[in-house]
Design an enzyme around this catalytic site. Structure first.
Site, mmCIF file in Angstrom:
data_model
loop_
_atom_site.group_PDB
_atom_site.id
_atom_site.type_symbol
_atom_site.label_atom_id
_atom_site.label_comp_id
_atom_site.label_asym_id
_atom_site.label_seq_id
_atom_site.Cartn_x
_atom_site.Cartn_y
_atom_site.Cartn_z
ATOM 1 N N ILE A 63 21.075 -9.618 -3.831
ATOM 2 C CA ILE A 63 20.922 -9.894 -2.395
ATOM 3 C C ILE A 63 21.326 -11.347 -2.156
ATOM 4 C CG2 ILE A 63 19.369 -9.857 -0.418
ATOM 5 C CD1 ILE A 63 19.803 -7.138 -1.787
ATOM 6 N N SER A 99 4.102 -4.981 1.232
ATOM 7 C CA SER A 99 3.142 -3.958 0.839
ATOM 8 C C SER A 99 3.784 -2.578 0.841
ATOM 9 C CB SER A 99 1.924 -3.975 1.760
ATOM 10 O OG SER A 99 2.313 -3.820 3.099
ATOM 11 N N GLY A 134 22.688 -14.269 -7.764
ATOM 12 C CA GLY A 134 21.747 -14.393 -8.875
ATOM 13 C C GLY A 134 20.309 -14.413 -8.374
ATOM 14 N N ASP A 190 0.939 3.441 1.484
ATOM 15 C CA ASP A 190 1.072 3.466 0.028
ATOM 16 C C ASP A 190 1.149 4.892 -0.509
ATOM 17 O OD1 ASP A 190 0.886 0.721 0.097
ATOM 18 O OD2 ASP A 190 -1.200 0.653 -0.568
ATOM 19 N N GLU A 235 -2.553 0.561 5.534
ATOM 20 C CA GLU A 235 -2.109 0.286 4.168
ATOM 21 C C GLU A 235 -2.195 1.516 3.284
ATOM 22 O OE1 GLU A 235 -0.169 -1.140 1.612
ATOM 23 O OE2 GLU A 235 -0.907 -2.942 2.604
#
Length: 640
Positions: free
Chosen positions: A599, A555, A617, A306, A302
């Site tokens: 999307i 994440s 939408g 990040d 992680e």
């Protein structure tokens, strides 16, 4: 003397108890124990509990209107964020509330010098024995155990006198159940399945398909390998920062999750060569350390992800690493909130022994100093790639923490949270039964969707995930992520629909009614929908433990969106304007609609269903869509 005092105090409580307990009313409770935990024994009556009584705040019902006033693009007060002092004074409990709770505790036998009022008057603190707490709250404390060997102290429910209930929001430790367990740092490498709240492997975190990347990624194969250049091309994200000294971007990580310096350099050598040797600015919260004892995907994935992408996408903006919790005890969400907002310490959900690290840490090798309270000004953007199932938080706990995110928005901070990686299910694919209890299996009519928190809070930016479809290019439309992970999304069982999303969510429910009943999700038409927006979350190339590997997850999406907002703040700061703060009222407004790629394909399955469907939408799979940075920048730059 302590023993004598305990006896006298218990006698005092016993004398006062009949008149108090007769009119106690149930204040907070758990429907059931979390999966895997069992009640093992009664707590020792002489054990000490750090009771924290969260008092009813004034004016909290005005929070949404206040944050809309400084965050909506049509507001004449846009960008006029509050000072910390103004926030504290405006929401502090009334004197009548403080007095009523003090009188209650006095009658219960607690001396005035045992009580401490937090600086902003939000909490009353006292240390009580288990026996004293049980009498005070008409409850029983037990020790709960997990097969992993973890233990925690808690009660199933508690009550307070009826005349006190209106003054109390929450009392801790009581029913809240996300255990943070002391660890011996020398044994970290033996832990195959960490269960700390801050561990990505136990909540959302990136997932990997185990593929080691040996092919040289390029814009021609972004459908297989996502790199910083792919993201720049996807979202027209091209910007060179000018006001880095004024700007700030924070990434939250929870010890023992930590980056490895050689991984950063390996990544930069390949994708951002001028950054080799650069490191984030470390802010150690409650003894937080960038540990290198344990090295594996679970411990480094992680943080590596990040920081590699946040640093590369905002270069040369310095990144602040909010490394939270020591190696022995760990930490939870409230600990990093303590650090960026001193008024939050023991207030608005801070310092819960069942949720958070409590400091000083009395355990050997632990952080033996006072809690990190207000040690850093809140960064203008904070990205948090962790979360928990909404069902594991009580309504009072979740609401109180959510309000704190709203206050950070008033101060001018954008807080982003990942929306989850299991579609409409919770962590590990766990759903709920018709009674709202954790239920790992069952039939279609027995399973209820399991929304995530804090992503379901109305005052955070909840970020979902998309993917480039196989064989497609960066110029083709993306779809909802359906590789390895599914974009978390749905409707909250706790939070009402905020005014800023009423139009789009109501339209979704009217034009695309989901084929599920109220037994499966909150279809009242009045619930907070999430996520708010999305970004790519599939096939990220990261340097991890000396190799390149592919990872997947919301994440990844959260720090990418955070990087875009940070660069928008840079442009505003460079011309003398303020940061954008809470962006949801703006991104849901009609004038911002053209600044997102809508999307319209993909689902977020879970709980034996196909989940929700991405449509034209807003939808509870990808939100309003993915950002078009070149459109968002002038829109935000044009605001006051």
């Amino acid at each position: 003397m302590r023993r004598l005092f305990q006896i006298l105090a218990l006698c005092s409580i016993a004398l006062a108890a009949p008149s108090q307990r007769a009119n106690h009313v149930l204040h907070e409770w758990r429907a059931a124990e979390p999966v895997g935990w069992v009640k093992s024994r009664r707590a020792e009556v002489e054990g000490i509990i750090p009771l924290r009584i969260g008092m009813k705040q004034q004016n909290i019902h005005m929070l949404e209107d206040l944050i809309m006033d400084v965050s909506h693009p049509d507001s004449p007060s846009y960008g006029q964020h509050w000072t910390p002092e103004r926030v504290v004074d405006f929401f502090a409990p009334s004197e009548s509330t403080v007095s009523a709770i003090r009188r209650w505790l006095a009658v219960a036998g607690f001396a005035e010098d045992q009580l401490r009022l937090s600086p902003n008057k939000g909490w009353i603190e006292l240390n009580a024995t288990v026996a004293e707490a049980e009498w005070l709250l008409d409850t029983e404390y037990h020790v709960y155990e997990h097969p992993s060997g973890e233990k925690q102290l808690g009660c199933h429910s508690y009550s307070v006198p009826e005349h006190i209930s209106e003054h109390v929001e929450i009392i801790r430790p009581t029913v809240h159940f996300n255990s943070l367990v002391p660890e011996d740092p020398t044994r970290l490498h033996k832990r195959a399945n960490p269960n700390h709240l801050g561990q990505p492997s136990s909540i959302y975190g990136p997932k990997t398909n185990g593929v080691k990347v040996e092919t040289k990624p390029s814009l021609a194969n972004c459908d297989q390998f996502i790199t910083p250049d792919c993201l720049r091309a996807l979202y027209n994200f091209h910007y060179t920062p000018k006001a880095t000294a004024k700007n700030s971007y924070g990434i939250v990580e929870f010890t023992p999750q930590a980056f490895l310096a050689p991984d950063l350099d390996l990544f930069f050598q390949n994708f951002s060569s001028t950054q080799v040797g650069q490191r984030p600015i470390l802010v150690s919260i409650d003894g937080g350390v960038v540990q290198t004892i344990a090295q594996s995907f679970s411990f480094n994935g992680e943080s590596d992800l990040d920081l590699e992408y946040a640093m590369a996408l905002t270069n040369p903006q310095p990144i602040t690493l909010l490394q939270t919790g020591d190696l022995v005890e760990g930490a939870g969400f409230d600990n990093w909130l303590d650090a960026v907002d001193g008024s939050f310490c023991t207030f608005e959900g801070g310092d819960d022994p069942t949720q958070d690290g409590i400091y000083p840490d009395p355990l050997a090798g632990g952080f033996n100093q006072s809690e990190s309270c207000g040690i850093i000004k809140p960064p203008f953007v904070v990205s948090v790639s962790y979360g928990q199932d909404e069902g594991t938080a009580t309504h009072r706990y979740a609401t109180r923490q959510c309000n704190e995110y709203g206050k950070l928005g008033l101060l001018g901070t954008t807080v982003l949270y990942s929306s989850g990686d299991n579609g409409v299910a919770g962590f590990g694919g766990v759903c709920q039964n018709s009674s709202g209890l954790d239920d790992p299996g069952g039939g279609l009519n027995e399973i209820r969707f399991n929304p995530g928190f804090p992503g379901s809070c109305s005052y955070v930016v909840s970020v979902g995930a998309t993917q480039i479809n196989s064989g497609a290019s960066v110029n083709d439309p993306e779809s909802a992520c359906e590789r390895i992970i599914f974009s978390g999304g749905g409707f909250s069982d706790i939070f009402p629909m905020p005014s800023y999303q009423e139009a789009v969510v109501t339209n979704f429910l009217k034009e695309h009614p989901p084929p599920y009943s109220a037994a499966q999700f909150n279809n009242s038409g009045k619930a907070r929908g999430f996520p708010d927006l999305s970004a790519n979350g599939a096939n990220y190339v990261i340097a991890i433990d000396g190799l390149f590997e592919l990872v997947f997850g919301t994440s990844a999406s959260s720090p990418v969106v955070g990087s875009m907002i940070t660069m928008i703040n840079d442009a505003r700061l460079a011309v003398g304007k303020r940061p954008v703060g809470f962006i949801n009222p703006a991104i849901y407004s009609p004038k911002f609609a053209h600044a997102f790629n809508d999307i319209t394909t993909g689902n977020n399955p879970g709980c034996t269903t196909d989940g929700f469907t991405a449509v034209k939408g807003w939808d509870p799979v990808t939100g309003v869509g993915t950002p078009k940075f070149d459109k968002l920048l002038p829109l935000f730059l044009g605001l006051p």
